[in-house]
Design an enzyme around this catalytic site. Structure first.
Site, mmCIF file in Angstrom:
data_model
loop_
_atom_site.group_PDB
_atom_site.id
_atom_site.type_symbol
_atom_site.label_atom_id
_atom_site.label_comp_id
_atom_site.label_asym_id
_atom_site.label_seq_id
_atom_site.Cartn_x
_atom_site.Cartn_y
_atom_site.Cartn_z
ATOM 1 N N GLY A 124 0.793 -1.204 0.000
ATOM 2 C CA GLY A 124 0.000 0.000 0.000
ATOM 3 C C GLY A 124 0.832 1.264 0.000
ATOM 4 O O GLY A 124 0.373 2.318 -0.410
ATOM 5 N N MET A 125 2.082 1.185 0.468
ATOM 6 C CA MET A 125 2.934 2.359 0.554
ATOM 7 C C MET A 125 3.907 2.465 -0.619
ATOM 8 O O MET A 125 4.683 3.414 -0.689
ATOM 9 C CB MET A 125 3.734 2.326 1.873
ATOM 10 C CG MET A 125 2.879 2.249 3.116
ATOM 11 S SD MET A 125 1.776 3.655 3.291
ATOM 12 C CE MET A 125 2.964 4.960 3.564
ATOM 13 N N LYS A 169 13.622 0.173 -2.670
ATOM 14 C CA LYS A 169 12.378 0.307 -1.910
ATOM 15 C C LYS A 169 11.763 1.658 -2.246
ATOM 16 O O LYS A 169 12.408 2.692 -2.112
ATOM 17 C CB LYS A 169 12.651 0.218 -0.407
ATOM 18 C CG LYS A 169 13.098 -1.135 0.064
ATOM 19 C CD LYS A 169 13.519 -1.119 1.522
ATOM 20 C CE LYS A 169 12.399 -0.717 2.439
ATOM 21 N NZ LYS A 169 12.765 -0.848 3.868
ATOM 22 N N ASP A 194 12.270 -4.873 15.697
ATOM 23 C CA ASP A 194 11.463 -5.813 14.898
ATOM 24 C C ASP A 194 12.301 -7.028 14.514
ATOM 25 O O ASP A 194 12.332 -7.427 13.349
ATOM 26 C CB ASP A 194 10.911 -5.117 13.652
ATOM 27 C CG ASP A 194 9.748 -5.900 13.036
ATOM 28 O OD1 ASP A 194 9.173 -6.750 13.744
ATOM 29 O OD2 ASP A 194 9.432 -5.679 11.858
#
Length: 615
Positions: A80-81, A99, A192
């Protein structure tokens, strides 16, 4: 293409395969979206799962032929980004991952997090961390260019093999610890840690990836300083609000579930413990949801001990998991260094080259294979070597001062010297970049040098200090056996020399401390020039040379002479009209005082945007 099938063969002594625990999606929300884009990249860049249609990865009509100066090969992931592209670096002629972040109105915080990931990767020059090549903007889109790791992520490896032998798991785990150590030394908390963010190449190289939600320790308490480097503790600048939860629930510590903003490196250590549990049992200790009963179990540390799921686990794995997964962070390892030390000691009993070969074979194999049973090195050979070593020590005992410390102890006093030096990294001292040596003299009129085998000693790093947050290292000599009396000691370390008179008295061993270099720094002079990459022409006159001060680039020629000190990371860059900027992040040790930098600048394409973040 590498398969993602479940494991069919098992290592001897390991539990039979059972279906892996279903993966739960990470936390949703815009604040986590930037980090999640990185997680998608980690899996896709390493090796797209073969189950996805090839068309999803091919360059379609809507896929640009180039982005910036990079030729696009394919789209490897969609989100989505933005998108994740596989491309070719025009100069290095190697595959890279791009990216993309598509900005919408109100996405400034997401953009800052995306930019911060690039800044963090620029700081982390480690073979165990995915390398950053570039960061640039085009229109409403920002891009990060990263190293392409040709292999697969650890979660895909576990889908294929279900669980790993203790030796194979600990080899992968050790390399991941090295990557985390590099981040923690710069006060960066990953936040993370999970198998999807551990990439493994076809040669068995292990790299830590996805710093999209990384932050500084106690970031809410450390504002950006003026006139100096941007402190990484505090670099979040309000992007992560108090009480916000970022990360992947199944791997998060209790304190990270409460507030991701305030966690320190111990939260990463907890997540590493969860990952080791999964690698060696095939199961995760907790479900990946945020159900109240799951949260309560995490807070209490209530999980099935790993040895109940895999009865062949060695003691080291059980102890590491137990301590790293303590719900109270005060009862965990406080740093990753003790974990590294214990694993290195355990793996020293095995042939690590053979384990690495097995890892590479599993990565490139299309199907799951039977894991090898790794036995300790030949015990007979070890006994022979140990006996030979003991014999050699006994023979050399007279030359090593053993006689002085035993038979002659009533007449001699062991004297040890120690001094502190400021270093940026503990490894600097171990590699003896600036060796230090001590010489001993009788304190008489003619100052004759002390004769015999103990006349000099070399300093070696002993331990790390945390005085005021500085990275000080204590250098220590081996004991020198001296008769009681007056002496003069000369200490030589590079351009520094110290003389000091001491008196040795009969009795207990003595330790003499010196701190004349503890706070030493030197004024750094910087000289830069620029060259045209294609022609080799010197273009320094039309280039501008800049240095990063605080969070902005400043003209290097206007920086006051003598205001730049050694003992820090210096960021400089060269910019010129019609050329791509080139930036450098350089670690300057405390004793270094001159820096010369030559930048080779590439010409810009006519429609190409700047390749680095603007001021």
């Amino acid at each position: 293409m590498i398969s993602s099938e479940k494991a069919g063969g098992q290592a001897k002594g390991m539990q039979p395969a059972k279906p892996p625990v279903a993966k739960q999606p990470p936390l949703a929300g815009k604040a986590a979206a930037a980090g999640r884009t990185g997680a998608v990249h980690a899996a896709a860049a390493a090796k797209p799962a073969p189950a996805r249609p090839a068309a999803a990865h091919a360059r379609g009509p809507s896929t640009p032929a180039t982005i910036g100066k990079y030729a696009i090969r394919s789209v490897v992931a969609l989100g989505g980004m933005g998108r994740i592209y596989k491309a070719v670096h025009p100069t290095l002629k190697r595959d890279v991952i791009i990216k993309e972040l598509l900005l919408r109105k109100g996405d400034s915080a997401v953009r800052e997090r995306f930019k911060r990931e690039a800044t963090i990767l620029l700081e982390l020059n480690s073979p165990y961390v995915v390398r950053l090549f570039d960061y640039f903007s085009e229109g409403r889109k920002d891009y990060i260019v990263l190293e392409f790791v040709d292999g697969l992520s650890l979660d895909k490896l576990l889908e294929k093999q279900y669980c790993l032998s203790p030796q194979l798991a600990l080899l992968i785990f050790l390399d991941a610890c090295y990557g985390l150590q590099s981040a923690h030394r710069r006060k960066i908390v990953h936040r993370d840690i999970k198998p999807g963010n551990i990439l493994i190449s076809r040669r068995g190289e292990v790299k830590l990836s996805d710093f999209g939600i990384a932050g500084g320790e106690k970031e809410k308490d450390s504002p950006v300083s003026e006139g100096g480097d941007v402190p990484l503790s505090g670099s979040d600048d309000g992007l992560t609000k108090v009480g916000t939860t970022l990360g992947t629930p199944a791997y998060m510590s209790p304190e990270q579930l409460d507030d991701s903003r305030s966690v320190d490196e111990r939260a990463d250590i907890y997540s590493m413990g969860v990952m080791l549990y999964q690698m060696t049992t095939g199961d995760r200790p907790y479900k990946g949801d945020m159900a109240p009963d799951t949260i309560e179990k995490i807070r209490r540390g209530q999980y099935i001990p790993p040895e109940q799921l895999n009865k062949s686990l060695p003691l080291i794995v059980r102890k590491l998991v137990r301590k790293m997964m303590q719900p109270d962070p005060r009862r965990r390892y406080q740093t990753i260094e003790p974990v590294i030390k214990k694993i290195k000691r355990y793996l020293s009993r095995y042939d690590r080259h053979e384990i690495r070969k097995e890892l590479a074979t599993i990565v490139v194999s299309a199907n799951p294979g039977e894991l090898q049973v790794h036995e300790p090195k030949n015990k007979t050979v070890l006994r022979i070597c140990a006996a030979a070593a003991v014999l050699a020590l006994l023979v050399a005992a007279g030359f090593k001062g053993v006689y002085y410390r035993t038979l002659l102890r009533p007449w001699y006093v062991p004297v040890t010297l120690q001094m502190q030096i400021p270093v940026m990294d503990i490894n600097t001292a171990y590699t003896a970049d600036l060796p230090a040596k001590a010489f001993f003299f009788h304190n008489r009129d003619d100052i004759p040098e002390v004769k015999g085998i103990n006349f000099s000693r070399v300093f070696a790093a002993k331990r790390r200090h945390g005085d005021g947050g500085k990275n000080d290292v204590t250098l220590v000599t081996k004991a020198v056996s001296l008769k009681p009396g007056d002496y003069r000691i000369k200490i030589v370390s590079g351009p520094y020399i110290l003389w000091q008179s001491v008196t040795v008295t009969k009795g207990k061993p003595e330790t003499l401390s010196f701190d004349f270099l503890k706070t030493e720094k030197r004024s750094l002079s910087i000289s830069m020039k620029a060259m045209d990459y294609d022609t080799g022409e010197d273009i320094s006159e039309k280039a501008q040379f800049q240095i990063l001060t605080g969070n902005k680039w400043s003209d290097l020629s206007k920086v006051k002479k003598g205001s730049i000190a050694s003992g820090q990371v210096i960021h400089v860059r060269a910019v010129a009209d019609g050329y791509e900027p080139e930036a450098f992040g350089l670690a300057i040790d405390w004793y270094q005082d001159s820096l010369d930098v030559t930048a080779s600048l590439h010409r810009k394409a006519a429609d190409e945007a700047s390749g680095l973040p603007s001021e």
